[in-house]
Design an enzyme around this catalytic site. Structure first.
Site, PDB file in Angstrom:
ATOM      1  N   HIS A  75      48.183  40.867  40.233  1.00 58.07           N
ATOM      2  CA  HIS A  75      47.078  40.518  40.945  1.00 58.07           C
ATOM      3  C   HIS A  75      47.637  39.826  42.318  1.00 58.07           C
ATOM      4  O   HIS A  75      47.873  38.748  42.174  1.00 58.07           O
ATOM      5  CB  HIS A  75      46.408  39.394  40.165  1.00 58.07           C
ATOM      6  CG  HIS A  75      45.026  39.089  40.759  1.00 58.07           C
ATOM      7  ND1 HIS A  75      43.769  39.438  40.052  1.00 58.07           N
ATOM      8  CD2 HIS A  75      44.578  38.714  41.969  1.00 58.07           C
ATOM      9  CE1 HIS A  75      42.717  39.142  40.885  1.00 58.07           C
ATOM     10  NE2 HIS A  75      43.126  38.609  41.987  1.00 58.07           N
ATOM     11  N   HIS A  83      46.205  40.329  46.720  1.00 60.64           N
ATOM     12  CA  HIS A  83      45.194  41.042  47.596  1.00 60.64           C
ATOM     13  C   HIS A  83      46.009  41.421  49.154  1.00 60.64           C
ATOM     14  O   HIS A  83      46.367  40.407  49.947  1.00 60.64           O
ATOM     15  CB  HIS A  83      44.093  39.817  48.028  1.00 60.64           C
ATOM     16  CG  HIS A  83      43.122  39.625  47.049  1.00 60.64           C
ATOM     17  ND1 HIS A  83      42.019  40.036  46.974  1.00 60.64           N
ATOM     18  CD2 HIS A  83      43.482  38.811  45.991  1.00 60.64           C
ATOM     19  CE1 HIS A  83      41.339  39.583  45.598  1.00 60.64           C
ATOM     20  NE2 HIS A  83      42.440  38.611  44.932  1.00 60.64           N
ATOM     21  N   GLN A 121      34.445  42.380  47.319  1.00 56.49           N
ATOM     22  CA  GLN A 121      34.465  40.847  47.736  1.00 56.49           C
ATOM     23  C   GLN A 121      33.213  40.082  47.954  1.00 56.49           C
ATOM     24  O   GLN A 121      32.986  39.073  47.287  1.00 56.49           O
ATOM     25  CB  GLN A 121      35.309  40.674  48.913  1.00 56.49           C
ATOM     26  CG  GLN A 121      35.336  39.043  49.374  1.00 56.49           C
ATOM     27  CD  GLN A 121      36.388  38.306  48.418  1.00 56.49           C
ATOM     28  OE1 GLN A 121      37.466  38.356  48.544  1.00 56.49           O
ATOM     29  NE2 GLN A 121      35.600  37.605  47.705  1.00 56.49           N
ATOM     30  N   HIS A 158      37.156  40.418  39.179  1.00 56.40           N
ATOM     31  CA  HIS A 158      37.441  38.939  39.511  1.00 56.40           C
ATOM     32  C   HIS A 158      36.158  38.423  38.560  1.00 56.40           C
ATOM     33  O   HIS A 158      34.821  38.466  38.871  1.00 56.40           O
ATOM     34  CB  HIS A 158      37.089  38.618  40.970  1.00 56.40           C
ATOM     35  CG  HIS A 158      38.266  38.951  41.681  1.00 56.40           C
ATOM     36  ND1 HIS A 158      39.203  40.124  41.811  1.00 56.40           N
ATOM     37  CD2 HIS A 158      39.014  37.992  42.647  1.00 56.40           C
ATOM     38  CE1 HIS A 158      40.270  39.954  42.635  1.00 56.40           C
ATOM     39  NE2 HIS A 158      40.201  38.805  42.995  1.00 56.40           N
ATOM     40  N   GLU A 211      35.432  32.994  38.570  1.00 57.61           N
ATOM     41  CA  GLU A 211      36.323  32.154  39.439  1.00 57.61           C
ATOM     42  C   GLU A 211      35.532  31.222  39.924  1.00 57.61           C
ATOM     43  O   GLU A 211      35.274  31.362  41.184  1.00 57.61           O
ATOM     44  CB  GLU A 211      37.009  33.043  40.475  1.00 57.61           C
ATOM     45  CG  GLU A 211      38.229  32.275  41.203  1.00 57.61           C
ATOM     46  CD  GLU A 211      38.913  33.197  42.201  1.00 57.61           C
ATOM     47  OE1 GLU A 211      38.381  34.175  42.682  1.00 57.61           O
ATOM     48  OE2 GLU A 211      39.872  32.553  43.024  1.00 57.61           O
ATOM     49  N   ASP A 229      48.213  36.351  43.643  1.00 56.82           N
ATOM     50  CA  ASP A 229      46.846  36.267  44.119  1.00 56.82           C
ATOM     51  C   ASP A 229      46.809  36.383  45.595  1.00 56.82           C
ATOM     52  O   ASP A 229      46.304  37.394  46.363  1.00 56.82           O
ATOM     53  CB  ASP A 229      45.967  35.185  43.584  1.00 56.82           C
ATOM     54  CG  ASP A 229      44.556  35.224  44.013  1.00 56.82           C
ATOM     55  OD1 ASP A 229      44.007  36.459  44.010  1.00 56.82           O
ATOM     56  OD2 ASP A 229      43.725  34.163  44.009  1.00 56.82           O
TER      57      ASP A 229
END
Ligand code: FE2
Length: 441
Positions: free
Chosen positions: A62, A64, A157, A215, A218, A314
């Site tokens: 995981h 980005h 996102q 996701h 979170e 992450d």
């Protein structure tokens, strides 16, 4: 093309394995893993690793990559919240170009490979009608294929339902060639929108034959319970282990009765969880007075219930996390402390969460692991076992991808001068405890 790695020690979680092995590689695949010294003769390339540990490569489950190395652009996330991070990224997103993304991604991929990572799952923001970052990542994925396996997740996102044409953008990303579909249900405007966003993500993935990585929850809101919805989809569609719930930080706030029920749902569903301990220790609890919550997945408890859990990095120097070195062993170390997994067996389990458990989350199957017939991609660590590797945070001595050495970091060997003793070199490969080697008694 032949390569033999001599005198290695296979990584065994939880203990020091017996005996040394030689690993023979031909044309990028393992052809033998056998007792050291059995085979002699002319081989094109030989490397004696002097008892160092052999492990399958690290898996980054995981990260980005599209946002990496953008911290402070155009402004810093001063509050340290997820929400300000999304706002900063929205401003930076408007400045993206193909070359900008390719340059930053290549830089961090090089860090990852030097750190021993040969499988990376990167989320890519699709709430951008230009999809410029996605095209750039698809471009990079093809160029690095011989070294690192890059999986891409269409990540909305700013939402699927709450963002204009969010559903069309993930469908377009599927058409352009992502490996997995994502969602962000806790960010959608309403709970119903969140549930609907999961329905859209699952049906898009099913139609295109793709994996799912959401996701999920979170947020430090004990009312955020989308993971049960996602797990139920995984169960009822038969997708099971092809589905991952990432972050799941609301779990850190669930009561004991609900946690028990959730363990049962998740273990029946067979889905994977990815906990990102470094970034979520940083982001969560920001709205709490004291006592402040940790805001992490219930890692120990979920593993105990038979759920596969992996650790991810992450973010690497972006609006959500100003630091980071793209080193999974640092993640394992922080994760061990943050989740209080600190018995010897649990520390070794933290190593598994950045290797074999990550591989399971990415559905790597027979393309991963040190075994005859599989791709010869692995790392050589100057450590005695996984516990030792996590404790001392060793750099990989060799990183080998498809039978080729792609990174080499000679083990550090400090020379110590101590009163009453001659200068002595510390052997970091063989000596578990430096003090036993050179310290005065
Ligand atoms: Fe993330």
């Amino acid at each position: 093309m032949q390569l033999v790695i001599r005198n290695g020690r296979l990584a065994v979680p939880g203990g020091v394995p017996e005996g040394l092995v030689d690993v023979l590689i031909e044309d990028g695949r393992f052809v033998a893993v056998e007792r050291a010294g059995v085979r002699v003769g002319d081989l094109e390339q030989e490397i004696d690793v002097c008892g160092a540990m052999l492990s399958p490569p690290y898996v980054e489950p995981h990260v980005h990559m599209d946002t990496c190395l953008t911290a402070g652009e155009p402004r810093w996330n001063e509050s340290g919240t997820l929400w300000e991070g999304i706002a900063c990224w929205s401003e930076r997103k408007a400045m993206l170009t193909h070359d900008d993304v390719v340059t930053r991604v290549n830089e961090v991929l090089r860090w990852q490979v030097a750190n021993g990572v040969l499988h990376v799952r990167s989320h890519v923001d699709t709430t951008d009608p230009s999809l410029v970052a996605l095209d750039a990542l698809i471009d990079v994925r093809g160029r690095v294929r011989d070294v690192v396996n890059l999986q891409l997740v269409a990540f909305p996102q700013e939402g699927i339902v709450s963002f204009p044409d969010g559903d069309k953008l993930i469908a377009e990303a599927a058409r352009r060639g992502v490996d997995a579909i994502g969602a962000i249900p806790h960010f959608e405007d309403t709970r119903d929108d969140g549930v609907r966003s999961l329905e859209i993500a699952v049906s898009t993935a099913l139609d295109a034959g793709l994996l799912i990585d959401v996701h999920c929850d979170e947020i430090d809101d004990e009312q955020s319970r989308f993971v049960e919805v996602l797990a139920t989809h995984a169960m009822r569609t038969g997708l099971r282990g092809r589905v991952t719930a990432s972050h799941t930080t609301a779990m850190g706030s669930y009561n004991a009765a609900y946690s028990y029920k959730l363990q049962r749902i998740l273990s029946r569903a067979g889905i994977n969880l990815v906990c990102n301990p470094m970034v979520n220790l940083h982001l969560q609890g920001r709205f709490d007075a004291y006592p402040k919550r940790r805001g992490l997945t219930q890692v120990k408890e979920m593993l105990g219930a038979g759920v596969n859990v992996a650790f991810g990095h992450d973010d690497v120097m972006d609006p959500w996390f100003p630091m980071g070195t793209a080193n999974p062993l640092q993640v394992a170390h922080v994760g061990a402390l943050a989740t209080q997994m600190t018995s010897p067996a649990q520390i070794a389990e933290c190593f598994a969460m950045v290797t074999t458990r990550g591989a399971e989350a990415l559905s790597l199957g027979d393309s991963y692991g040190i075994a005859v017939g599989r791709p010869a991609s692995f790392i050589v660590l100057p450590a005695t076992d996984p516990f030792d590797a996590v404790r001392r945070q060793v750099r990989p001595w060799y990183v080998i991808a498809h039978g080729r050495v792609v990174a080499e970091t000679p083990p550090t060997a400090a020379t110590l001068t101590w009163p009453g003793q001659a200068a002595a070199k510390i052997d970091f490969v063989r000596d578990r405890d430096v003090s036993q080697a050179t310290w005065p008694r």
